[in-house]
Design a protein around this motif. Structure first.
Motif, PDB file in Angstrom:
ATOM      1  N   LEU A   1       0.840  -1.201   0.000  1.00 60.40           N
ATOM      2  CA  LEU A   1       0.000   0.000   0.000  1.00 60.40           C
ATOM      3  C   LEU A   1       0.873   1.248   0.000  1.00 60.40           C
ATOM      4  N   ASP A   2       0.252   2.381  -0.304  1.00 58.91           N
ATOM      5  CA  ASP A   2       0.944   3.654  -0.141  1.00 58.91           C
ATOM      6  C   ASP A   2       1.354   3.785   1.328  1.00 58.91           C
ATOM      7  N   ARG A   3       2.546   4.291   1.566  1.00 58.04           N
ATOM      8  CA  ARG A   3       3.129   4.479   2.913  1.00 58.04           C
ATOM      9  C   ARG A   3       3.542   3.170   3.586  1.00 58.04           C
TER      10      ARG A   3
ATOM     11  N   TRP B   1      14.392   0.972 -10.060  1.00 62.19           N
ATOM     12  CA  TRP B   1      13.360   1.457 -10.971  1.00 62.19           C
ATOM     13  C   TRP B   1      12.074   1.652 -10.193  1.00 62.19           C
ATOM     14  N   ARG B   2      11.134   2.415 -10.807  1.00 65.94           N
ATOM     15  CA  ARG B   2       9.811   2.485 -10.198  1.00 65.94           C
ATOM     16  C   ARG B   2       8.754   2.659 -11.266  1.00 65.94           C
ATOM     17  N   PHE B   3       7.566   2.152 -10.952  1.00 61.18           N
ATOM     18  CA  PHE B   3       6.392   2.402 -11.795  1.00 61.18           C
ATOM     19  C   PHE B   3       5.324   3.065 -10.937  1.00 61.18           C
ATOM     20  N   PRO B   4       4.602   4.072 -11.449  1.00 62.15           N
ATOM     21  CA  PRO B   4       4.784   4.613 -12.778  1.00 62.15           C
ATOM     22  C   PRO B   4       6.149   5.288 -12.932  1.00 62.15           C
ATOM     23  N   ASP B   5       6.720   5.148 -14.152  1.00 62.79           N
ATOM     24  CA  ASP B   5       7.922   5.894 -14.492  1.00 62.79           C
ATOM     25  C   ASP B   5       7.429   7.206 -15.102  1.00 62.79           C
ATOM     26  N   ARG B   6       7.477   8.260 -14.294  1.00 63.87           N
ATOM     27  CA  ARG B   6       6.848   9.524 -14.691  1.00 63.87           C
ATOM     28  C   ARG B   6       7.682  10.324 -15.685  1.00 63.87           C
ATOM     29  N   THR B   7       8.859   9.791 -16.053  1.00 63.38           N
ATOM     30  CA  THR B   7       9.753  10.562 -16.939  1.00 63.38           C
ATOM     31  C   THR B   7       9.398  10.436 -18.419  1.00 63.38           C
TER      32      THR B   7
ATOM     33  N   LEU C   1      -2.885   3.095 -19.599  1.00 65.05           N
ATOM     34  CA  LEU C   1      -1.670   3.934 -19.598  1.00 65.05           C
ATOM     35  C   LEU C   1      -0.627   3.370 -18.626  1.00 65.05           C
ATOM     36  N   PHE C   2      -1.079   2.977 -17.433  1.00 67.91           N
ATOM     37  CA  PHE C   2      -0.143   2.372 -16.475  1.00 67.91           C
ATOM     38  C   PHE C   2       0.506   1.133 -17.103  1.00 67.91           C
ATOM     39  N   SER C   3      -0.314   0.345 -17.812  1.00 67.04           N
ATOM     40  CA  SER C   3       0.219  -0.850 -18.440  1.00 67.04           C
ATOM     41  C   SER C   3       1.199  -0.483 -19.567  1.00 67.04           C
TER      42      SER C   3
ATOM     43  N   ASN D   1       2.978   2.047 -19.786  1.00 67.34           N
ATOM     44  CA  ASN D   1       4.177   2.573 -19.133  1.00 67.34           C
ATOM     45  C   ASN D   1       5.147   1.435 -18.751  1.00 67.34           C
ATOM     46  N   ARG D   2       4.596   0.257 -18.462  1.00 69.97           N
ATOM     47  CA  ARG D   2       5.470  -0.902 -18.240  1.00 69.97           C
ATOM     48  C   ARG D   2       5.923  -1.482 -19.579  1.00 69.97           C
ATOM     49  N   TRP D   3       5.007  -1.558 -20.565  1.00 68.52           N
ATOM     50  CA  TRP D   3       5.391  -2.107 -21.869  1.00 68.52           C
ATOM     51  C   TRP D   3       6.496  -1.288 -22.520  1.00 68.52           C
TER      52      TRP D   3
ATOM     53  N   ASP E   1      10.081  -0.685  -7.733  1.00 68.48           N
ATOM     54  CA  ASP E   1       9.115  -0.196  -6.755  1.00 68.48           C
ATOM     55  C   ASP E   1       7.750  -0.120  -7.463  1.00 68.48           C
ATOM     56  N   ARG E   2       6.897  -1.116  -7.254  1.00 68.54           N
ATOM     57  CA  ARG E   2       5.579  -1.311  -7.891  1.00 68.54           C
ATOM     58  C   ARG E   2       5.710  -1.873  -9.307  1.00 68.54           C
ATOM     59  N   TYR E   3       4.725  -2.748  -9.620  1.00 68.09           N
ATOM     60  CA  TYR E   3       4.715  -3.371 -10.954  1.00 68.09           C
ATOM     61  C   TYR E   3       3.273  -3.715 -11.292  1.00 68.09           C
TER      62      TYR E   3
ATOM     63  N   SER F   1       0.415  -3.696  -8.649  1.00 65.47           N
ATOM     64  CA  SER F   1      -0.179  -2.396  -8.311  1.00 65.47           C
ATOM     65  C   SER F   1      -1.212  -2.032  -9.357  1.00 65.47           C
ATOM     66  N   GLY F   2      -0.857  -2.273 -10.612  1.00 66.53           N
ATOM     67  CA  GLY F   2      -1.770  -1.942 -11.701  1.00 66.53           C
ATOM     68  C   GLY F   2      -3.119  -2.611 -11.504  1.00 66.53           C
ATOM     69  N   VAL F   3      -3.086  -3.905 -11.200  1.00 66.01           N
ATOM     70  CA  VAL F   3      -4.326  -4.663 -11.064  1.00 66.01           C
ATOM     71  C   VAL F   3      -5.039  -4.326  -9.749  1.00 66.01           C
ATOM     72  N   ALA F   4      -4.289  -4.232  -8.662  1.00 65.30           N
ATOM     73  CA  ALA F   4      -4.930  -3.988  -7.359  1.00 65.30           C
ATOM     74  C   ALA F   4      -5.622  -2.620  -7.320  1.00 65.30           C
ATOM     75  N   PHE F   5      -4.945  -1.592  -7.823  1.00 64.37           N
ATOM     76  CA  PHE F   5      -5.535  -0.246  -7.746  1.00 64.37           C
ATOM     77  C   PHE F   5      -6.726  -0.103  -8.690  1.00 64.37           C
ATOM     78  N   SER F   6      -6.618  -0.657  -9.895  1.00 62.17           N
ATOM     79  CA  SER F   6      -7.744  -0.512 -10.828  1.00 62.17           C
ATOM     80  C   SER F   6      -8.932  -1.380 -10.420  1.00 62.17           C
TER      81      SER F   6
ATOM     82  N   ARG G   1      -4.387  11.257  -5.952  1.00 60.55           N
ATOM     83  CA  ARG G   1      -5.491  10.338  -6.115  1.00 60.55           C
ATOM     84  C   ARG G   1      -5.135   9.011  -5.444  1.00 60.55           C
ATOM     85  N   TYR G   2      -6.083   8.313  -4.892  1.00 53.46           N
ATOM     86  CA  TYR G   2      -5.950   6.981  -4.267  1.00 53.46           C
ATOM     87  C   TYR G   2      -5.439   7.043  -2.826  1.00 53.46           C
ATOM     88  N   GLU G   3      -4.883   8.168  -2.384  1.00 48.00           N
ATOM     89  CA  GLU G   3      -4.266   8.200  -1.058  1.00 48.00           C
ATOM     90  C   GLU G   3      -5.305   8.512   0.009  1.00 48.00           C
TER      91      GLU G   3
HETATM   92  N1  NYM Z   1      -0.553   2.870  -9.345  1.00 47.59           N
HETATM   93  C1  NYM Z   1       0.724   2.482  -9.619  1.00 47.59           C
HETATM   94  C2  NYM Z   1      -1.618   2.396 -10.109  1.00 47.59           C
HETATM   95  O1  NYM Z   1      -2.759   2.755  -9.865  1.00 47.59           O
HETATM   96  N2  NYM Z   1      -1.356   1.534 -11.136  1.00 47.59           N
HETATM   97  C3  NYM Z   1      -0.103   1.117 -11.443  1.00 47.59           C
HETATM   98  O2  NYM Z   1       0.089   0.339 -12.386  1.00 47.59           O
HETATM   99  C4  NYM Z   1       0.995   1.608 -10.648  1.00 47.59           C
HETATM  100  C5  NYM Z   1       2.384   1.186 -10.965  1.00 47.59           C
HETATM  101  O3  NYM Z   1      -0.096   5.033  -8.627  1.00 47.59           O
HETATM  102  N3  NYM Z   1      -0.972   5.294  -5.409  1.00 47.59           N
HETATM  103  C6  NYM Z   1      -0.801   3.865  -8.289  1.00 47.59           C
HETATM  104  C7  NYM Z   1      -0.305   3.501  -6.937  1.00 47.59           C
HETATM  105  C8  NYM Z   1       0.084   4.811  -6.286  1.00 47.59           C
HETATM  106  C9  NYM Z   1       0.246   5.760  -7.463  1.00 47.59           C
HETATM  107  O4  NYM Z   1       2.601   5.447  -7.242  1.00 47.59           O
HETATM  108  C10 NYM Z   1       1.622   6.346  -7.606  1.00 47.59           C
HETATM  109  P1  NYM Z   1       3.871   5.949  -6.375  1.00 47.59           P
HETATM  110  O5  NYM Z   1       4.550   4.674  -5.950  1.00 47.59           O
HETATM  111  O6  NYM Z   1       3.305   6.729  -5.217  1.00 47.59           O
HETATM  112  O7  NYM Z   1       4.687   6.796  -7.314  1.00 47.59           O
END
Ligand code: NYM
Length: 212
Positions: free
Chosen positions: A17-19, A43-49, A74-76, A78-80, A99-101, A104-109, A152-154
């Motif tokens: 989870l976050d935190r 590395w981390r996802f999302p890769d915001r760069t 888009l999250f997906s 970003n990994r592809w 850091d996240r893969y 996270s994509g599946v759990a958050f969506s 968002r999500y926090e």
């Molecule tokens: N997150 C992260 C998703 O919803 N889908 C994803 O595929 C990934 C990799 O983005 N709350 C969510 C989880 C986090 C947010 O991540 C940003 P971070 O680790 O705080 O930069």
């Protein structure tokens, strides 16, 4: 000998989870592995760069609105877009701490109400991690840590749902660490799991793919 030819780095994924402490544990782990003389990158996802990552970042900071399925893809994507670089790094012997893969994509969506199988589908064919470490923290405890950044999500109620979906995704190969333990203890447990996994990859474990 054969072993050396197939020797490669490990794909190590931290989830939680976050935190939950993923980011600070990643950096501690990176220093430790570098100190051992290993070739390693964090590395981390999302890769915001990247361009796609910019769109995701603007969505997360509430600077844009996107349909739930669109942002999932888009999250997906970003990994592809990092997949081939990931593969070449691993094959050249570099270990990646990610850091996240896809989890996270599946759990958050899914926590937003999207169908879990629909969420998994675009992840199929990405590289499968050699090790997934889940930093386990009750959502209430994570919220107490403060520093939810207002993205968002926090939010506690949402994080509770995310944790339920992590539970669904979790399989017996995942290593679970109690993220409420002191940071040094978490670090020590993490190092042990990671060193074991890297040793197996160095011996030539084949790369495999997620969910296909
Ligand atoms: N997150 C992260 C998703 O919803 N889908 C994803 O595929 C990934 C990799 O983005 N709350 C969510 C989880 C986090 C947010 O991540 C940003 P971070 O680790 O705080 O930069």
């Amino acid at each position: 000998n054969n072993h050396k030819d197939n020797s490669r780095g490990g794909l190590i994924v931290l989830e939680g989870l976050d935190r939950s402490g993923k980011t600070s544990q990643s950096s501690r782990l990176l220093s430790h592995l570098e100190g051992q003389g290993l070739s390693v990158e964090s590395w981390r996802f999302p890769d915001r760069t990247t361009c796609v990552g910019n769109m995701i970042s603007s969505y997360l900071t509430n600077n844009s609105q996107l349909d739930d399925r669109t942002v999932h893809l888009l999250f997906s994507a970003n990994r592809w877009e990092k997949r081939s670089l990931m593969e070449s790094k691993l094959r050249s012997g570099t270990t990646l701490i990610v850091d996240r893969y896809s989890y996270s994509g599946v759990a958050f969506s899914s926590a937003k109400g999207l169908d879990i199988d629909w969420c998994k589908a675009p992840e199929a064919g990405l590289l499968a991690p050699d090790l997934v470490v889940y930093l386990d923290i009750p959502p209430e405890k994570a919220a107490e840590r403060g520093g939810y950044g207002g993205e968002r999500y926090e939010q506690l109620e949402f994080q509770k749902k995310v944790s339920q979906y992590y539970n669904v995704l979790c399989d017996p190969t995942w290593k679970i660490i109690d993220a409420c333990l002191p940071v040094d203890v978490v670090e020590k447990q993490l190092k042990e799991f990671v060193m074991n996994s890297i040793a197996i990859c160095q011996k030539g474990k084949p790369l495999s793919q997620l969910w296909s």
